[in-house]
Design a protein around this motif. Structure first.
Motif, PDB file in Angstrom:
ATOM      1  N   ASP A  84     -12.925 -30.000   2.249  1.00  0.00           N
ATOM      2  CA  ASP A  84     -13.231 -31.278   2.897  1.00  0.00           C
ATOM      3  C   ASP A  84     -14.098 -32.172   2.031  1.00  0.00           C
ATOM      4  OD1 ASP A  84     -11.908 -30.601   5.337  1.00  0.00           O
ATOM      5  OD2 ASP A  84     -13.631 -29.381   5.888  1.00  0.00           O
ATOM      6  N   VAL A  88     -20.474 -30.091   2.066  1.00  0.00           N
ATOM      7  CA  VAL A  88     -19.113 -29.724   1.676  1.00  0.00           C
ATOM      8  C   VAL A  88     -18.745 -30.285   0.304  1.00  0.00           C
ATOM      9  CG1 VAL A  88     -18.290 -29.462   4.047  1.00  0.00           C
ATOM     10  CG2 VAL A  88     -18.126 -31.696   2.921  1.00  0.00           C
ATOM     11  N   SER A  95     -22.626 -34.716   1.150  1.00  0.00           N
ATOM     12  CA  SER A  95     -22.550 -33.704   2.196  1.00  0.00           C
ATOM     13  C   SER A  95     -22.551 -32.314   1.580  1.00  0.00           C
ATOM     14  CB  SER A  95     -21.278 -33.897   3.024  1.00  0.00           C
ATOM     15  OG  SER A  95     -21.059 -32.800   3.897  1.00  0.00           O
ATOM     16  N   TYR A 104     -22.016 -33.501  18.212  1.00  0.00           N
ATOM     17  CA  TYR A 104     -21.487 -33.913  16.913  1.00  0.00           C
ATOM     18  C   TYR A 104     -21.971 -35.322  16.640  1.00  0.00           C
ATOM     19  CZ  TYR A 104     -17.704 -35.824  19.899  1.00  0.00           C
ATOM     20  OH  TYR A 104     -16.998 -36.475  20.874  1.00  0.00           O
ATOM     21  N   ASP A 109     -11.264 -31.330  13.596  1.00  0.00           N
ATOM     22  CA  ASP A 109     -12.255 -30.678  14.452  1.00  0.00           C
ATOM     23  C   ASP A 109     -11.780 -30.784  15.905  1.00  0.00           C
ATOM     24  OD1 ASP A 109     -14.373 -29.584  15.741  1.00  0.00           O
ATOM     25  OD2 ASP A 109     -15.882 -30.992  14.999  1.00  0.00           O
ATOM     26  N   TYR A 116     -11.824 -36.642   2.982  1.00  0.00           N
ATOM     27  CA  TYR A 116     -12.118 -35.556   3.903  1.00  0.00           C
ATOM     28  C   TYR A 116     -10.989 -34.532   3.925  1.00  0.00           C
ATOM     29  CZ  TYR A 116     -16.463 -36.752   6.201  1.00  0.00           C
ATOM     30  OH  TYR A 116     -17.777 -36.956   6.474  1.00  0.00           O
ATOM     31  N   TYR A 157     -20.502 -36.193   8.460  1.00  0.00           N
ATOM     32  CA  TYR A 157     -20.128 -35.614   9.749  1.00  0.00           C
ATOM     33  C   TYR A 157     -20.949 -34.351   9.974  1.00  0.00           C
ATOM     34  CZ  TYR A 157     -17.418 -33.733  13.610  1.00  0.00           C
ATOM     35  OH  TYR A 157     -17.029 -33.239  14.840  1.00  0.00           O
ATOM     36  N   SER A 210     -20.444 -23.545   4.506  1.00  0.00           N
ATOM     37  CA  SER A 210     -19.885 -24.836   4.103  1.00  0.00           C
ATOM     38  C   SER A 210     -20.158 -25.125   2.636  1.00  0.00           C
ATOM     39  CB  SER A 210     -20.452 -25.959   4.973  1.00  0.00           C
ATOM     40  OG  SER A 210     -19.920 -25.914   6.281  1.00  0.00           O
ATOM     41  N   THR A 255     -23.893 -30.035   7.079  1.00  0.00           N
ATOM     42  CA  THR A 255     -22.866 -30.225   8.096  1.00  0.00           C
ATOM     43  C   THR A 255     -23.257 -29.606   9.426  1.00  0.00           C
ATOM     44  OG1 THR A 255     -21.785 -28.189   7.376  1.00  0.00           O
ATOM     45  CG2 THR A 255     -21.016 -30.248   6.381  1.00  0.00           C
ATOM     46  N   ASN A 256     -24.240 -28.708   9.376  1.00  0.00           N
ATOM     47  CA  ASN A 256     -24.705 -27.976  10.550  1.00  0.00           C
ATOM     48  C   ASN A 256     -26.062 -27.411  10.185  1.00  0.00           C
ATOM     49  OD1 ASN A 256     -25.162 -25.248  11.936  1.00  0.00           O
ATOM     50  ND2 ASN A 256     -23.461 -26.020  13.144  1.00  0.00           N
ATOM     51  N   HIS A 281     -15.903 -27.683   6.549  1.00  0.00           N
ATOM     52  CA  HIS A 281     -16.773 -27.774   7.718  1.00  0.00           C
ATOM     53  C   HIS A 281     -16.751 -26.457   8.503  1.00  0.00           C
ATOM     54  CE1 HIS A 281     -17.945 -32.008   7.547  1.00  0.00           C
ATOM     55  NE2 HIS A 281     -16.759 -32.230   7.011  1.00  0.00           N
TER      56      HIS A 281
END
Length: 535
Positions: A416, A397, A395, A452, A511, A11, A436, A83, A73-74, A89
């Protein structure tokens, strides 16, 4: 389970080279859709069709490397897209909400490739409120909400182009691709094609308006879900097909087709109808009229109305995906003719989408239908190490360092993500035990609370921190995420360990977002008199 130190190292951006022989000077194409519900590609979901809505993409899947456990991630378009480009992130990009500006100071995969001698190009959606940086050529939509006869911006100025936006974006890419053939000293290129075709209110190309008219598409088992087993947030959202999907502005029922700007000035549907030329508008209205008349004759209500709305929504969404798939076929044909086997194509989406699951049509959640995304890598050179299916956690990222890994470029030290093209190997540090996720928008249109979450291969933990509400799911026994085990005493030890892992990951990726519990008076605005928490 104790969180491995190697996960924290990954990460923090430990740079890793790809497996197999790296390809210097390979052309690279990244195709991204606004959202792509993985349910339309996976045989393991409830959503099944006799014929795939995306045959061209399915063909690429068969011949490429497919990551079946990839997540954003979002689940908001802007933060997620950033990202993908930065390998970071959203909080590190300072881009937490749709509409936030993307700072030119951030390193992106385009900038790194450009620095290493690549020609870089961007076509389509760019929702960052700033001029693209790191691209030597760019033609972007002036608004991601335009689906017909769109306006494009470029360094040369503005121009309107007739046609459906998905087709036009591909036209611009192919025109650029073949114009490069006249340059004998051309560089290798990286092209980013970003489609907006699946954005609400799901306005397909005219040629697809009658696709699926003769069939009923399968309903998810949770279409009428009451959310009794989940934490309160699922009962306060505003993405419910029954309550929140508008008959006029989302489903194109009568009155919309006769509307003018004065009557409905703020609806994206009407704005696009007003962009159409006379022939386009006539075709649109003639296609919908008999279906709309049939709706009013039936006088739907109750569960029958929900089912009708679901069918119209899902068919329009799939029609939009069909348009994207046809254009993926055009992209592939253009690559084959222009570059031969000297190209690697990456396909993904900025987020997923609910297709009626939980009775919803939206996104933004850490729940799987919203956060799971397609991630495909197809090598036109037929390299064996870029084939097959991988179930490793991946992910958003991870995409940037993986793209850089294919051409042996470093630059991922501040990212990340990890290079997912290498096998998951704890001895080398190339391992991802958790995904994450962090959603920052509340209150907002869909009213999904800030939260989160972390997810591994078997469990998911979500914290809706403003309300201090938690969810803990066993994804093996409960893949539909219906039963919250947070208060289950039998899960206490495993839950406590996962909560510790969550804090370790939040610290490792730095974060430090504001995650305070809000005052009771504030919570009661959104939850009524029962908005309490145990101190």
């Amino acid at each position: 389970m104790k969180i491995p130190i190697l996960l924290i190292l990954s990460y923090l951006g430990i740079s890793l080279s790809s497996q197999g022989k790296p390809h210097e000077n390979r052309n690279l194409v990244l195709v991204m859709t606004e959202d792509h519900a993985i349910q339309t590609l996976s045989s393991k979901t409830e959503f099944k069709l006799e014929k795939s809505p995306m045959p061209n993409l399915s063909e690429l899947l068969r011949g490429g490397l497919n990551f079946t456990n990839a997540f954003c991630t979002n689940a908001n378009t802007g933060p997620s897209t950033a990202s993908f480009l930065t390998g970071r992130h959203p909080h590190k990009n300072n881009l937490l909400h749709n509409g936030d500006k993307f700072s030119g100071t951030h390193a992106t995969v385009a900038k790194i490739l450009q620095k290493n001698g690549y020609e870089t190009a961007l076509f389509g959606k760019w929702d960052f409120g700033s001029e693209p940086e790191g691209f030597s050529h760019w033609e972007i939509l002036s608004s991601g909400d335009q689906f017909y006869n769109p306006e494009f911006w470029s360094p040369k100025g503005k121009k309107n182009i007739e046609g459906h936006t998905t087709d036009v974006i591909t036209d611009l890419f192919i025109e650029w691709l073949f114009n490069r053939k006249t340059n004998s000293a051309r560089k290798p290129f990286f092209a980013f094609i970003n489609y907006n075709g699946t954005r609400r209110p799901w306005m397909p190309a005219l040629r697809h308006l009658e696709l699926y008219d003769d069939i009923l598409l399968p309903e998810p088992s949770t279409l009428f879900e009451e959310h009794r087993g989940r934490a309160p947030p699922s009962r306060y959202q505003e993405m419910n097909i029954h309550r929140n999907l508008g008959l006029e502005v989302d489903l194109f029922l009568p009155k919309l087709e006769e509307a003018t700007k004065e009557e409905s000035p703020n609806t994206h549907s009407v704005k696009n109808l007003n962009r159409m030329n006379e022939e386009q508008l006539s075709t649109w209205q003639l296609s919908w009229r008999p279906k709309n008349e049939a709706f009013w004759r039936e006088a739907y209500e109750g569960e029958a109305l929900i089912r009708w709305k679901y069918q119209r929504f899902i068919k329009n969404y799939l029609r939009c995906l069909k348009g994207i798939d046809e254009n993926i076929g055009r992209v592939v044909a253009g690559i084959n003719e222009s570059t031969g086997n000297n190209c690697i194509l990456f396909y993904t989406a900025s987020k997923g989408r609910f297709l009626g699951e939980n009775g919803w049509y939206g996104d933004s959640w850490a729940y799987d239908p919203s956060s799971r995304i397609p991630m495909l890598i197809h090598d036109f050179g037929d390299d064996e190490y870029l084939k097959g299916t991988r179930s490793d956690l991946a992910s958003a990222v991870d995409l940037a360092p993986s793209i850089l890994g294919t051409c042996k470029f470093d630059g991922s030290e501040n990212m990340d993500g990890i290079n997912i093209l290498m096998p998951s190997d704890e001895s080398s540090g190339n391992v991802r035990d958790y995904i994450y996720f962090h959603h920052y928008d509340f209150p907002a249109q869909s009213m999904v609370p800030k939260h989160y979450a972390i997810r591994n291969e078997t469990h998911k933990l979500i914290h809706y921190y403003q309300f201090n509400e938690w969810e803990y799911f066993d994804l093996v026994k409960d893949p539909l995420e219906k039963n919250n085990l947070y208060f289950n005493e039998l899960q206490k030890d495993e839950l406590n360990q996962m909560m510790k892992d969550m804090q370790s990951i939040r610290q490792s990726i730095q974060d430090d977002s504001e995650v305070s519990i809000m005052a009771e008076e504030w919570r009661r605005i959104y939850r009524g008199p029962n908005a309490r928490y145990d101190k």
